[in-house]
Enzyme design. Structure first.
Site, PDB file in Angstrom:
ATOM      1  N   CYS A 135       0.805  -1.233   0.000  1.00 12.02           N
ATOM      2  CA  CYS A 135       0.000   0.000   0.000  1.00 12.02           C
ATOM      3  C   CYS A 135       0.831   1.273   0.000  1.00 12.02           C
ATOM      4  O   CYS A 135       0.530   2.203  -0.735  1.00 12.02           O
ATOM      5  CB  CYS A 135      -0.979  -0.004   1.153  1.00 12.02           C
ATOM      6  SG  CYS A 135      -0.185  -0.132   2.738  1.00 12.02           S
ATOM      7  N   HIS A 136       1.907   1.327   0.810  1.00 12.61           N
ATOM      8  CA  HIS A 136       2.703   2.558   0.848  1.00 12.61           C
ATOM      9  C   HIS A 136       4.198   2.270   0.699  1.00 12.61           C
ATOM     10  O   HIS A 136       5.035   3.086   1.059  1.00 12.61           O
ATOM     11  CB  HIS A 136       2.459   3.324   2.150  1.00 12.61           C
ATOM     12  CG  HIS A 136       1.030   3.687   2.381  1.00 12.61           C
ATOM     13  ND1 HIS A 136       0.166   2.901   3.116  1.00 12.61           N
ATOM     14  CD2 HIS A 136       0.298   4.744   1.944  1.00 12.61           C
ATOM     15  CE1 HIS A 136      -1.024   3.456   3.128  1.00 12.61           C
ATOM     16  NE2 HIS A 136      -0.980   4.566   2.430  1.00 12.61           N
ATOM     17  N   ALA A 137       4.518   1.061   0.231  1.00 10.46           N
ATOM     18  CA  ALA A 137       5.890   0.710  -0.181  1.00 10.46           C
ATOM     19  C   ALA A 137       6.929   0.711   0.935  1.00 10.46           C
ATOM     20  O   ALA A 137       8.105   0.942   0.671  1.00 10.46           O
ATOM     21  CB  ALA A 137       6.340   1.602  -1.330  1.00 10.46           C
TER      22      ALA A 137
END
Ligand code: FES
Length: 175
Positions: A135-137
């Protein structure tokens, strides 16, 4: 029309605030936990677990990973420590005996709660590169240590466990 737009914007703001609050709650709980998670002992047979295979268990309604690391993967844990946010696991949750480079009781066996310390998504295994959160790496190495890039604020949580024998791990309780 205007009230509809305002209502939709309110819903979006509410959803964003809810996600942020959940993330903060997760982080606060992890950061302030005195001990690694324990309870509900679960025996795990390691006999047929080859190096590189990730076993995902359901323990206390959480995904818990068990993975056998190869000698090369263990050695590689020393190669990138300057890029890690908490290389010594001082701000992270794990049993005291797992506060080491490989964050485990035995260098070859890695055990961790498979939930990102940002908002609790499940990171994906990317081979020798470690784990990446979709989702946000946020990115973690094969010891669950988080890289500075990405929003996750701590290493993956390591639960309590012990070895009953060479190939039998008991999750949920220290020896
Ligand atoms: Fe946001 Fe993992 S939950 S980076």
């Amino acid at each position: 029309m205007a009230p509809v737009r305002v209502k939709r914007r309110g819903l979006l703001l509410g959803a964003g605030a809810g996600a942020a609050a959940a993330g903060l709650a997760y982080w606060w709980k992890a950061k302030h936990a005195d001990n690694a998670p324990q309870g509900s002992p679960l025996a795990v047979d390691l006999q047929d677990l080859p190096a590189g295979k990730l076993l995902t268990l359901n323990w206390q309604d959480k995904p818990v990973w068990v993975m056998r690391r190869s000698p090369a993967e263990i050695a590689a844990l020393a190669d990138h420590e300057e890029l890690l946010l908490d290389a010594d696991s001082r701000q992270s949750v794990q049993p005291p005996a797992c506060r080491n480079r490989h964050r485990s009781l035995r260098p070859d066996i890695f055990v961790a709660v498979g939930l990102c310390t940002h908002l609790g998504c499940t990171p994906q295994l990317r081979g020798a590169e470690g784990f990446t959160c979709p989702c946000h790496a946020s990115h973690y190495d094969l010891a669950g240590r988080v890289f500075k890039v990405g929003p996750a604020p701590a290493n993956l949580v390591i639960p309590a466990y012990h070895f009953a024998s060479e190939n039998r791990l008991v999750l949920g309780a220290s020896a």
